[in-house]
Design a protein around this motif. Structure first.
Motif, short mmCIF file in Angstrom:
data_model
loop_
_atom_site.label_atom_id
_atom_site.label_comp_id
_atom_site.label_asym_id
_atom_site.label_seq_id
_atom_site.Cartn_x
_atom_site.Cartn_y
_atom_site.Cartn_z
N LEU A 157 0.83 -1.24 -0.09
CA LEU A 157 0.02 0.00 0.06
C LEU A 157 0.95 1.40 0.03
O LEU A 157 0.75 2.40 -0.73
CB LEU A 157 -1.00 -0.12 1.01
N GLU A 158 2.02 1.44 0.93
CA GLU A 158 2.97 2.57 0.86
C GLU A 158 3.69 2.59 -0.37
O GLU A 158 3.62 3.90 -1.06
CB GLU A 158 3.83 2.18 1.95
N LEU A 165 -3.84 4.16 3.94
CA LEU A 165 -4.21 3.03 4.12
C LEU A 165 -3.12 1.79 4.86
O LEU A 165 -3.25 1.29 5.50
CB LEU A 165 -4.58 2.20 2.95
N ALA A 166 -1.80 2.46 4.40
CA ALA A 166 -0.69 1.67 4.82
C ALA A 166 -0.43 1.90 6.38
O ALA A 166 -0.16 1.01 6.97
CB ALA A 166 0.65 2.28 4.08
N MET A 167 -0.70 3.14 6.76
CA MET A 167 -0.68 3.46 8.28
C MET A 167 -1.67 2.73 9.02
O MET A 167 -1.35 2.01 9.89
CB MET A 167 -0.62 4.87 8.34
N ARG A 168 -2.86 2.49 8.24
CA ARG A 168 -3.86 1.81 9.06
C ARG A 168 -3.22 0.15 9.11
O ARG A 168 -3.68 -0.19 10.14
CB ARG A 168 -5.20 1.64 8.37
N ALA A 169 -2.70 -0.23 8.24
CA ALA A 169 -2.17 -1.79 8.27
C ALA A 169 -1.19 -1.86 9.33
O ALA A 169 -1.15 -2.75 9.95
CB ALA A 169 -1.86 -2.10 6.59
N TRP A 170 -0.06 -0.93 9.16
CA TRP A 170 0.85 -0.76 10.18
C TRP A 170 0.27 -0.78 11.76
O TRP A 170 0.84 -1.67 12.67
CB TRP A 170 1.95 -0.02 9.92
N GLN A 171 -0.78 -0.08 12.05
CA GLN A 171 -1.47 -0.17 13.12
C GLN A 171 -1.97 -1.46 13.45
O GLN A 171 -2.04 -1.99 14.52
CB GLN A 171 -2.57 1.07 13.10
N LEU A 190 5.18 7.00 8.66
CA LEU A 190 3.87 7.42 8.06
C LEU A 190 2.97 8.37 8.54
O LEU A 190 2.46 9.52 7.93
CB LEU A 190 3.17 6.06 7.54
N ALA A 191 3.09 8.19 9.90
CA ALA A 191 2.15 9.29 10.58
C ALA A 191 2.80 10.64 10.46
O ALA A 191 2.08 11.81 10.33
CB ALA A 191 2.44 8.62 12.21
N GLU A 192 4.12 10.72 10.43
CA GLU A 192 4.97 12.25 10.22
C GLU A 192 4.50 12.81 8.70
O GLU A 192 4.23 13.87 8.78
CB GLU A 192 6.33 12.02 10.36
#
Length: 199
Positions: A157-158, A165-171, A190-192
């Motif tokens: 995704l990233e 979406l990638a950040m949600r997956a890492w979460q 990704l959050a930054e």
């Protein structure tokens, strides 16, 4: 495409770190709290509970390795042998042969999570990103806690520029395996990046 090449080492490190050394399913040494658990589901549930609570990175890695061992054993000698043959074909750089073998594994054992996961990884290595993502979705339908498949999804995704979406997956990954340093770093970066794009 160049983004995918950039992320290849990361995704492979997260999805299949145990493949080379653990090609034969082995029974992990039981911990005292898991000694009385007899079914694979019970052992996995106990291991995942411990993984979620464990804050020490090296101890968590040991738990993750034990979970991978549980996933590797299909419960079928035939399927386990096919998986070993697929691993050898991959090692020998015979990816098409490995893909054929993994297709057979999935036909014989459609609920065997590692058959789908290994094929997802192989599709990724071969540049078949849509097929890889499709197989990852099957893995997560069978085992939503499969942190390797979640990492693969997040990485793809990233690479495709879908950072939220990638950040949600890492979460999602960190909800299962909170002490993984690489996942923490990926989530933080990704959050930054997303925070910077919103200001």
């Amino acid at each position: 495409m160049s983004a995918m090449r950039f992320f290849l080492p990361l995704i492979l490190a997260l999805i299949v770190p145990a493949t080379a050394g653990l090609s034969q399913p082995a029974e992990p040494a039981p911990q005292p709290e898991a000694a009385s658990l007899t079914t694979p589901e019970q052992r996995l549930d106990a291991l995942f509970l411990d993984l979620k609570k464990e804050r020490d990175e090296s101890k968590a890695r040991e738990l993750a390795d034990r979970i991978r061992l549980e996933w590797q054993d299909s419960g079928s000698a035939t399927v386990n042998l096919l998986m070993q043959s697929a691993d050898k074909a991959i090692t020998d750089d015979k990816k098409t042969v490995a893909l054929d073998i993994l297709d057979q594994v999935i036909v014989l054992a459609p609920s065997y999570v590692e058959g789908w996961n290994r094929r997802a990884t192989l599709h990724f290595q071969m540049g078949n990103y849509r097929k890889s993502m499709s197989d990852i979705n099957r893995v997560l339908a069978i085992e939503p806690r499969h942190f390797g498949a979640i990492a693969g999804m997040a990485t793809m995704l990233e690479a495709a520029g879908k950072n939220e979406l990638a950040m949600r997956a890492w979460q999602q990954f960190l909800d299962v395996y909170p002490s993984d340093r690489k996942a923490q770093e990926q989530f933080g970066e990704l959050a930054e990046k997303l925070a910077g794009s919103r200001t």
